[in-house]
Enzyme design. Structure first.
Site, PDB file in Angstrom:
ATOM      1  N   PRO A 238      33.810  27.831  29.543  1.00 30.58           N
ATOM      2  CA  PRO A 238      35.028  28.506  29.699  1.00 30.58           C
ATOM      3  C   PRO A 238      34.540  30.093  30.054  1.00 30.58           C
ATOM      4  O   PRO A 238      33.815  30.617  29.422  1.00 30.58           O
ATOM      5  CB  PRO A 238      35.874  28.582  28.435  1.00 30.58           C
ATOM      6  CG  PRO A 238      34.510  28.174  27.311  1.00 30.58           C
ATOM      7  CD  PRO A 238      33.498  27.388  28.135  1.00 30.58           C
TER       8      PRO A 238
ATOM      9  N   CYS B  45      44.046  53.284  49.622  1.00 30.30           N
ATOM     10  CA  CYS B  45      44.642  53.393  51.163  1.00 30.30           C
ATOM     11  C   CYS B  45      45.019  51.933  51.772  1.00 30.30           C
ATOM     12  O   CYS B  45      44.225  51.656  52.821  1.00 30.30           O
ATOM     13  CB  CYS B  45      43.921  54.231  52.016  1.00 30.30           C
ATOM     14  SG  CYS B  45      43.710  55.917  51.451  1.00 30.30           S
TER      15      CYS B  45
END
Ligand SMILES: *Cc1c(COP(=O)(O)O)cnc(C)c1O
Length: 431
Positions: free
Chosen positions: A292, A362
């Site tokens: 996991p 940006c």
């Protein structure tokens, strides 16, 4: 009330994590800020361990896939909890070494390991190297011969089962770049070679079918395919694998709409099938490993941001700007991954607005679109929930934004476990 049970609201109406007021954390450490709750992280380690012990006794091993959230502190915790750990690069291995993690409990992954990484793994005597392909198998044998050591390996097998998850995180089908295909005879050929090559000690097989899988059926099918492969190998090559690593991929609840079965259920369903097949095929129960990743740290973590402008574009949408973005959480940009958002200082108020959370990069880098949120104004602290996995570990310095610090809370106290980067760090390697 919240998707993560470690979250609450205090008498001031502020969001708390592990009993600590999130607005105080934002004030003390600044934003953006990653916060991890140690108690829940440890609790998840223990749940997995207990479930594996219940089903397989000493033949069940939990191996945390460290790419989900990787830093020295995590390896120290894993060591205390008695888990194994996966690494998939020299950098992750180096982190484990630096934290004093026992190397015999390291499983080394990767589909294009370099000679340097293989050498590093052998030098450090990692527990298992999971070999992905033929080039790697030959290279590892040569390096091991040269170093006069033996490499304990598993072969990564594509069990070729269908899974229901995002295509970017499906890794067990025939089209996957990872591993040897069981259905074409490629995997059998790899076993034949591994048994012949010098200084290679084949321990067993590995598969990992994908990530964020929310049904137990896919795991049961993969386990079944792997058991059939083990049985085929035994018949054809008289080699009975002593170890079977079933990978990770256990899905978690990111939003109220997600339905994620309890981990114990996956483990029970899979073990029932494995035991039945072993009996039917006359195989002894192999050592079973699971890996996991996401499901151990995901709910431990939240990320805190400060809201900037709330930009209302009439009849189009409302943007709530925050002081982070895809640099600290690229998952919406990559997968359109959904999250829950909460205004920390209005946590008990209803979420009456539908907004888009805009990052400051940006790019059009939303952290969420069409999300429910309390009415916020500039200066409010916004928490994104369940960000403990694949947020810090996938962060970048795009736009030369320094990475935020990671703070861990325990018993009502917070401490920094990863320092935030500075502007000086941004030019550290510039000549
Ligand atoms: C990523 C990965 C895991 C863990 O996957 P999660 O979805 O984070 O549980 C386990 N094993 C391997 C080989 C992996 O690449």
């Amino acid at each position: 009330m919240f998707i993560s049970k470690n979250l609450g609201v205090n008498e001031l109406g502020n969001l708390t994590i592990g009993g600590v007021d999130a607005s105080l954390l934002a004030k003390e450490y600044g934003t953006p800020l990653y916060v991890m709750d140690e108690a829940l992280f440890r609790d998840n380690c223990r749940r997995y361990k207990r479930a594996m012990e219940l089903d397989y006794g000493r033949k069940g091993i939990v191996c945390y896939a460290s790419k989900a959230f990787c830093c020295k502190e995590v390896f120290k915790i894993l060591k205390e909890e008695g888990l194994w750990a996966d690494v998939a690069s020299g950098g992750e291995l180096y982190t484990a070494v630096s934290a004093g993690f026992p190397m015999g409990k390291i499983v080394f992954h990767g589909c294009c390991k370099t000679a340097d990484e293989l050498t590093m793994a052998l030098k450090n005597k990692v527990g298992r190297i999971v070999v992905d392909n033929f080039s790697e198998l030959s290279a590892l044998s040569e390096i091991a011969v040269e170093m006069d050591v033996s490499a304990d390996i598993m072969l990564r097998i594509k069990p070729c089962v269908e899974v229901h998850t995002h295509e970017l995180v499906q890794t067990g089908n025939i089209d996957s770049k990872f591993g040897f295909a069981a259905q074409t005879g490629e995997a059998l050929e790899a076993v034949r070679l591994a048994l012949l090559l010098r200084n290679i000690n084949l321990k067993g097989f590995h598969c990992h079918i994908g990530s964020q899988i929310l049904d137990t059926d896919s795991f049961v099918k993969a386990a079944e395919a792997m058991l059939l492969f083990i049985s085929e190998v035994k018949e054809q090559l008289s080699f009975e694998a002593g170890e079977l690593n079933l990978g990770g991929g256990f899905g978690i609840k990111y939003t109220e709409e997600d339905k994620a079965p309890e981990y114990e259920l996956y483990i029970n369903d899979v073990s029932a099938r494995i035991k039945k097949l072993c009996a039917d095929k006359g195989l002894s129960l192999p050592l079973i490993m699971i890996e996991p990743g996401r499901s151990i740290p995901a709910h431990s973590g939240i990320t805190l941001y400060t809201a900037g402008e709330v930009k209302v574009i009439p009849e189009v949408r409302t943007y709530v700007m925050v002081d982070g973005g895809l640099t600290d959480n690229p998952r919406y940009s990559m997968y359109k991954a959904k999250y829950e958002f909460i205004a920390v200082n209005k946590a008990s108020e209803p979420k009456s607005e539908i907004v888009s959370i805009a990052g400051k990069c940006c790019e059009k880098d939303p952290l969420g679109e069409g999300v429910k949120l309390q009415p916020v104004e500039s200066g409010d602290i916004i928490a994104v929930l369940a960000t403990g996995a694949f947020n810090y570990s996938m962060s970048s310095n795009y736009n030369r934004f320094p990475r935020p610090p990671v703070v861990m809370v325990r018993n009502g106290k917070a401490r920094i476990i990863v320092k935030g980067e500075t502007y000086e760090d941004m030019i550290r390697n510039d000549l």
